[in-house]
Design a protein around this motif. Structure first.
Motif, PDB file in Angstrom:
ATOM      1  N   SER A  50       0.971  -1.069   0.000  1.00  0.00           N
ATOM      2  CA  SER A  50      -0.031   0.176  -0.021  1.00  0.00           C
ATOM      3  C   SER A  50       0.914   1.431  -0.100  1.00  0.00           C
ATOM      4  O   SER A  50       2.109   1.309   0.621  1.00  0.00           O
ATOM      5  N   LEU A  51       0.572   2.294  -0.741  1.00  0.00           N
ATOM      6  CA  LEU A  51       1.339   3.411  -0.801  1.00  0.00           C
ATOM      7  C   LEU A  51       0.447   4.630  -0.010  1.00  0.00           C
ATOM      8  O   LEU A  51       1.145   5.672   0.412  1.00  0.00           O
ATOM      9  N   HIS A  52      -0.672   4.242   0.291  1.00  0.00           N
ATOM     10  CA  HIS A  52      -1.571   5.565   0.975  1.00  0.00           C
ATOM     11  C   HIS A  52      -2.196   5.086   2.260  1.00  0.00           C
ATOM     12  O   HIS A  52      -2.739   3.801   2.086  1.00  0.00           O
ATOM     13  N   PRO A  53      -2.340   5.538   3.453  1.00  0.00           N
ATOM     14  CA  PRO A  53      -1.714   6.803   3.546  1.00  0.00           C
ATOM     15  C   PRO A  53       0.032   7.012   3.890  1.00  0.00           C
ATOM     16  O   PRO A  53       0.397   7.987   3.667  1.00  0.00           O
ATOM     17  N   THR A  54       0.396   5.664   4.362  1.00  0.00           N
ATOM     18  CA  THR A  54       1.816   5.574   4.461  1.00  0.00           C
ATOM     19  C   THR A  54       2.318   4.302   3.567  1.00  0.00           C
ATOM     20  O   THR A  54       1.579   3.516   3.750  1.00  0.00           O
ATOM     21  N   PRO A  55       3.555   4.417   3.101  1.00  0.00           N
ATOM     22  CA  PRO A  55       3.911   3.051   2.400  1.00  0.00           C
ATOM     23  C   PRO A  55       3.934   2.037   3.354  1.00  0.00           C
ATOM     24  O   PRO A  55       4.482   2.145   4.424  1.00  0.00           O
ATOM     25  N   SER A  56       3.546   0.868   2.809  1.00  0.00           N
ATOM     26  CA  SER A  56       3.725  -0.201   3.758  1.00  0.00           C
ATOM     27  C   SER A  56       3.632  -1.492   3.000  1.00  0.00           C
ATOM     28  O   SER A  56       3.120  -1.557   1.756  1.00  0.00           O
TER      29      SER A  56
END
Length: 65
Positions: A50-56
């Motif tokens: 995932s890039l939103h809300p933080t990259p993970s």
């Protein structure tokens, strides 16, 4: 309580859910049933990025030994 199910790895992939996309799952458990690799290399069983809300990144691997 809700659940999400993913079944894949063969010719078809199935995804099932008891909740709606608008539902937020704040906590839970991860249960994976998968065959162990017969060779001597690691196999990625699940990878979610995932890039939103933080990259993970969540990666679950089966590692021999």
């Amino acid at each position: 309580m809700g659940w999400l199910a993913y079944s894949g790895g063969g010719e078809t992939t199935d995804v099932h859910a008891s909740i709606t996309p608008e539902s937020l799952i704040e906590t839970g458990a991860l249960v994976i049933e998968a065959p162990l690799p017969s060779n001597l290399r690691a196999v990625t069983l699940l990878e979610v990025a995932s890039l939103h809300p933080t990259p993970s990144l969540l990666r679950v691997q089966s590692i021999p030994g």
